[in-house]
Design a protein around this motif. Structure first.
Motif, short mmCIF file in Angstrom:
data_model
loop_
_atom_site.label_atom_id
_atom_site.label_comp_id
_atom_site.label_asym_id
_atom_site.label_seq_id
_atom_site.Cartn_x
_atom_site.Cartn_y
_atom_site.Cartn_z
N ASP A 178 0.82 -1.21 0.00
CA ASP A 178 0.00 0.00 0.00
C ASP A 178 0.86 1.26 0.00
O ASP A 178 0.49 2.28 -0.60
N SER A 179 2.01 1.20 0.65
CA SER A 179 2.91 2.37 0.70
C SER A 179 3.75 2.50 -0.56
O SER A 179 4.10 3.61 -0.97
N LEU A 180 4.11 1.36 -1.18
CA LEU A 180 5.03 1.40 -2.31
C LEU A 180 4.37 1.38 -3.68
O LEU A 180 4.98 1.82 -4.66
N LEU A 181 3.16 0.87 -3.77
CA LEU A 181 2.53 0.76 -5.09
C LEU A 181 2.36 2.11 -5.79
O LEU A 181 2.69 2.23 -6.97
N PRO A 182 1.87 3.17 -5.12
CA PRO A 182 1.74 4.45 -5.81
C PRO A 182 3.06 5.02 -6.36
O PRO A 182 3.12 5.43 -7.52
N PRO A 183 4.17 5.02 -5.57
CA PRO A 183 5.40 5.56 -6.16
C PRO A 183 5.98 4.66 -7.26
O PRO A 183 6.58 5.17 -8.21
N ILE A 184 5.76 3.35 -7.16
CA ILE A 184 6.23 2.46 -8.24
C ILE A 184 5.44 2.75 -9.51
O ILE A 184 6.00 2.85 -10.60
N LYS A 185 4.12 2.89 -9.38
CA LYS A 185 3.29 3.22 -10.54
C LYS A 185 3.69 4.56 -11.13
O LYS A 185 3.73 4.73 -12.36
#
Length: 186
Positions: free
Chosen positions: A51-58
């Motif tokens: 949940d914390s990493l998916l937005p910056p990876i996207k």
């Protein structure tokens, strides 16, 4: 004429090997970048921080796909990808409730991602020197002229020899040109 033809063959073979190797390295760098992204996604899921990493990876993937590999270092797309990478690194550093070892693995994977991108951009910036192209063209023309001079007395042999050489010469130039820019979409 054998010496000129041999020189032409050697220079052309060297240039073709160089551009082919660059094409293979470009494919490997794109694959390494993809592997690092997949590893980050997998590690985020395993350690429960998706949940914390998916937005910056996207955001990084979106910025990197908009990036033209042949753009200059200060282009807006490259800057956007740089900022997305920095946001991803910041998210990796600020992950709540994760032990030092998994955080270190995630950070190391982030560094691998950066190295893969840097390699991809380096390969895109690496253009074949114009002198290499000029040497292939000059030696090819000299070889063709020497074939004409050798077969000057026999017009049929002259046409066949020059025709075959022209086809082979053109094929080599097209092949080199195709692989000279590895990130061009065919």
């Amino acid at each position: 004429f054998t010496g000129i033809a041999l020189l032409f063959a050697l220079v052309t073979a060297q240039l073709l090997a160089e551009v082919w190797q660059k094409d293979n390295a470009a494919r490997a760098s794109v694959q390494a970048e993809d592997d690092a992204i997949r590893a980050l996604l997998h590690l985020a899921r395993v350690h429960g921080v998706q949940d914390s990493l998916l937005p910056p990876i996207k955001a990084y993937v979106a910025a990197a796909t908009k990036e033209n590999p042949y753009s200059t270092a200060g282009s807006k797309a490259r800057e956007a990808t740089d900022k997305a990478y920095e946001a991803l690194e910041g998210a990796l550093l600020a992950l709540p409730g994760i032990a030092d070892v998994p955080r270190g693995i995630l950070l190391a994977t982030g560094v691998e991602l950066r190295r893969a991108r840097d390699r991809r951009l380096y390969l895109a910036d690496d253009q074949t020197a114009p002198i290499k192209w000029a040497s292939v063209l000059v030696l090819g023309a000299l070889t063709q002229i020497s074939f004409m001079l050798v077969h000057l007395a026999n017009r049929r042999a002259l046409r066949v020899t020059v025709g075959f050489f022209t086809v082979a010469f053109t094929f080599c130039l097209v092949l080199i040109a195709v692989f000279d820019l590895p990130f061009e979409v065919a």
